[in-house]
Design a protein around this motif. Structure first.
Motif, PDB file in Angstrom:
ATOM      1  N   MET A 135      -9.078  -5.498  17.987  1.00  0.00           N
ATOM      2  CA  MET A 135      -8.151  -4.407  17.875  1.00  0.00           C
ATOM      3  C   MET A 135      -6.871  -4.827  17.132  1.00  0.00           C
ATOM      4  N   ILE A 136      -6.369  -6.036  17.384  1.00  0.00           N
ATOM      5  CA  ILE A 136      -5.150  -6.493  16.711  1.00  0.00           C
ATOM      6  C   ILE A 136      -5.374  -6.555  15.206  1.00  0.00           C
ATOM      7  N   ARG A 137      -6.479  -7.151  14.804  1.00  0.00           N
ATOM      8  CA  ARG A 137      -6.738  -7.248  13.363  1.00  0.00           C
ATOM      9  C   ARG A 137      -6.947  -5.875  12.739  1.00  0.00           C
ATOM     10  N   THR A 138      -7.652  -4.986  13.422  1.00  0.00           N
ATOM     11  CA  THR A 138      -7.902  -3.640  12.896  1.00  0.00           C
ATOM     12  C   THR A 138      -6.609  -2.853  12.762  1.00  0.00           C
ATOM     13  N   SER A 139      -5.810  -2.822  13.823  1.00  0.00           N
ATOM     14  CA  SER A 139      -4.559  -2.068  13.757  1.00  0.00           C
ATOM     15  C   SER A 139      -3.580  -2.735  12.798  1.00  0.00           C
ATOM     16  N   GLY A 140      -3.606  -4.054  12.734  1.00  0.00           N
ATOM     17  CA  GLY A 140      -2.735  -4.767  11.802  1.00  0.00           C
ATOM     18  C   GLY A 140      -3.075  -4.465  10.359  1.00  0.00           C
ATOM     19  N   THR A 141      -4.359  -4.441  10.057  1.00  0.00           N
ATOM     20  CA  THR A 141      -4.792  -4.106   8.693  1.00  0.00           C
ATOM     21  C   THR A 141      -4.409  -2.673   8.345  1.00  0.00           C
ATOM     22  N   ALA A 142      -4.613  -1.757   9.281  1.00  0.00           N
ATOM     23  CA  ALA A 142      -4.268  -0.349   9.039  1.00  0.00           C
ATOM     24  C   ALA A 142      -2.766  -0.186   8.822  1.00  0.00           C
ATOM     25  N   TYR A 143      -1.975  -0.866   9.616  1.00  0.00           N
ATOM     26  CA  TYR A 143      -0.523  -0.783   9.478  1.00  0.00           C
ATOM     27  C   TYR A 143      -0.086  -1.366   8.132  1.00  0.00           C
ATOM     28  N   GLY A 144      -0.669  -2.480   7.762  1.00  0.00           N
ATOM     29  CA  GLY A 144      -0.355  -3.082   6.463  1.00  0.00           C
ATOM     30  C   GLY A 144      -0.690  -2.157   5.308  1.00  0.00           C
ATOM     31  N   ARG A 145      -1.817  -1.478   5.396  1.00  0.00           N
ATOM     32  CA  ARG A 145      -2.191  -0.514   4.349  1.00  0.00           C
ATOM     33  C   ARG A 145      -1.200   0.633   4.285  1.00  0.00           C
ATOM     34  N   MET A 146      -0.749   1.092   5.459  1.00  0.00           N
ATOM     35  CA  MET A 146       0.211   2.185   5.490  1.00  0.00           C
ATOM     36  C   MET A 146       1.508   1.787   4.789  1.00  0.00           C
ATOM     37  N   VAL A 147       1.969   0.569   5.029  1.00  0.00           N
ATOM     38  CA  VAL A 147       3.186   0.102   4.371  1.00  0.00           C
ATOM     39  C   VAL A 147       2.980   0.039   2.860  1.00  0.00           C
ATOM     40  N   LEU A 148       1.830  -0.453   2.411  1.00  0.00           N
ATOM     41  CA  LEU A 148       1.561  -0.511   0.969  1.00  0.00           C
ATOM     42  C   LEU A 148       1.497   0.883   0.353  1.00  0.00           C
ATOM     43  N   VAL A 149       0.943   1.840   1.063  1.00  0.00           N
ATOM     44  CA  VAL A 149       0.912   3.221   0.567  1.00  0.00           C
ATOM     45  C   VAL A 149       2.339   3.728   0.392  1.00  0.00           C
ATOM     46  N   LEU A 150       3.194   3.450   1.368  1.00  0.00           N
ATOM     47  CA  LEU A 150       4.601   3.854   1.249  1.00  0.00           C
ATOM     48  C   LEU A 150       5.261   3.176   0.057  1.00  0.00           C
ATOM     49  N   LEU A 151       5.026   1.895  -0.105  1.00  0.00           N
ATOM     50  CA  LEU A 151       5.617   1.171  -1.231  1.00  0.00           C
ATOM     51  C   LEU A 151       5.096   1.704  -2.567  1.00  0.00           C
ATOM     52  N   ASP A 152       3.827   2.022  -2.622  1.00  0.00           N
ATOM     53  CA  ASP A 152       3.232   2.517  -3.862  1.00  0.00           C
ATOM     54  C   ASP A 152       3.622   3.957  -4.181  1.00  0.00           C
ATOM     55  N   SER A 153       4.195   4.669  -3.226  1.00  0.00           N
ATOM     56  CA  SER A 153       4.491   6.090  -3.436  1.00  0.00           C
ATOM     57  C   SER A 153       5.753   6.324  -4.264  1.00  0.00           C
ATOM     58  N   VAL A 154       6.529   5.288  -4.509  1.00  0.00           N
ATOM     59  CA  VAL A 154       7.742   5.383  -5.327  1.00  0.00           C
ATOM     60  C   VAL A 154       7.631   4.327  -6.419  1.00  0.00           C
ATOM     61  N   SER A 155       7.848   4.725  -7.658  1.00  0.00           N
ATOM     62  CA  SER A 155       7.592   3.807  -8.783  1.00  0.00           C
ATOM     63  C   SER A 155       8.618   2.686  -8.908  1.00  0.00           C
ATOM     64  N   ASP A 156       9.868   2.946  -8.621  1.00  0.00           N
ATOM     65  CA  ASP A 156      10.892   1.909  -8.718  1.00  0.00           C
ATOM     66  C   ASP A 156      10.799   1.000  -7.494  1.00  0.00           C
ATOM     67  N   PRO A 157      10.631  -0.315  -7.687  1.00  0.00           N
ATOM     68  CA  PRO A 157      10.435  -1.200  -6.533  1.00  0.00           C
ATOM     69  C   PRO A 157      11.613  -1.249  -5.567  1.00  0.00           C
ATOM     70  N   VAL A 158      12.821  -1.129  -6.076  1.00  0.00           N
ATOM     71  CA  VAL A 158      13.991  -1.149  -5.192  1.00  0.00           C
ATOM     72  C   VAL A 158      13.995   0.102  -4.326  1.00  0.00           C
ATOM     73  N   GLU A 159      13.832   1.246  -4.957  1.00  0.00           N
ATOM     74  CA  GLU A 159      13.801   2.514  -4.213  1.00  0.00           C
ATOM     75  C   GLU A 159      12.580   2.587  -3.307  1.00  0.00           C
ATOM     76  N   SER A 160      11.513   1.963  -3.726  1.00  0.00           N
ATOM     77  CA  SER A 160      10.294   1.941  -2.926  1.00  0.00           C
ATOM     78  C   SER A 160      10.525   1.258  -1.587  1.00  0.00           C
ATOM     79  N   VAL A 161      11.233   0.138  -1.608  1.00  0.00           N
ATOM     80  CA  VAL A 161      11.527  -0.587  -0.376  1.00  0.00           C
ATOM     81  C   VAL A 161      12.423   0.258   0.528  1.00  0.00           C
ATOM     82  N   VAL A 162      13.444   0.887  -0.044  1.00  0.00           N
ATOM     83  CA  VAL A 162      14.307   1.764   0.750  1.00  0.00           C
ATOM     84  C   VAL A 162      13.466   2.878   1.376  1.00  0.00           C
ATOM     85  N   HIS A 163      12.597   3.466   0.588  1.00  0.00           N
ATOM     86  CA  HIS A 163      11.735   4.548   1.072  1.00  0.00           C
ATOM     87  C   HIS A 163      10.869   4.089   2.248  1.00  0.00           C
ATOM     88  N   ALA A 164      10.283   2.915   2.143  1.00  0.00           N
ATOM     89  CA  ALA A 164       9.411   2.409   3.211  1.00  0.00           C
ATOM     90  C   ALA A 164      10.194   2.208   4.508  1.00  0.00           C
TER      91      ALA A 164
END
Length: 140
Positions: free
Chosen positions: A1-30
């Motif tokens: 369960m830890i690995r599964t939820s950890g992987t899912a959470y990590g993917r969610m963060v990457l989706v948030l980061l990828d949703s804004v093109s500017d890397p600085v603004e992307s981090v703020v957005h996440a």
């Protein structure tokens, strides 16, 4: 369960980061999204791994290893993500470690105070680090 939820959470963060093109603004957005989500959850849930890691680090070796592996997975994924804007691998990895540490650390005071502001401040601080690393990479 830890690995599964950890992987899912990590993917969610990457989706948030990828949703804004500017890397600085992307981090703020996440970080803003994390603050909003924590507030919406009435401060009950933050990171599915951080709380477990703190509780088991000295008492359960199997769970300690599982949480360490999830953190390693997150740092690897974030290193690759930061690598798009920062060519130096060590700098990208440093940003990745920093982001994970800053995010995990900001959850604690936000939850304790029942206030999303620590997460927002952490996001702005992390954005400054990203902006500096990108400027340094551009100068090199």
């Amino acid at each position: 369960m830890i690995r599964t939820s950890g992987t899912a959470y990590g993917r969610m963060v990457l989706v948030l980061l990828d949703s804004v093109s500017d890397p600085v603004e992307s981090v703020v957005h996440a970080f803003e999204a994390a603050a909003d989500d924590l507030e919406a959850a009435d401060y009950a849930d933050a990171c599915p791994i951080g709380t477990v890691a703190l509780e088991v680090a000295s008492s359960n070796e199997v769970l300690r290893i599982a949480t360490a592996e999830v953190f390693e997975e997150w740092v690897g994924a974030a290193t690759r993500w930061f690598g798009h804007g920062v060519a130096e691998p060590k700098a990208a990895q440093s940003l990745a470690y920093s982001m994970v540490m800053v995010l995990e650390g900001a959850f604690m005071p936000s939850r304790a105070a029942r206030d999303p502001e620590p997460l927002r401040v952490a996001g702005r601080s992390m954005a400054t680090s990203v902006r500096t690393a990108i400027a340094q990479a551009d100068a090199d």
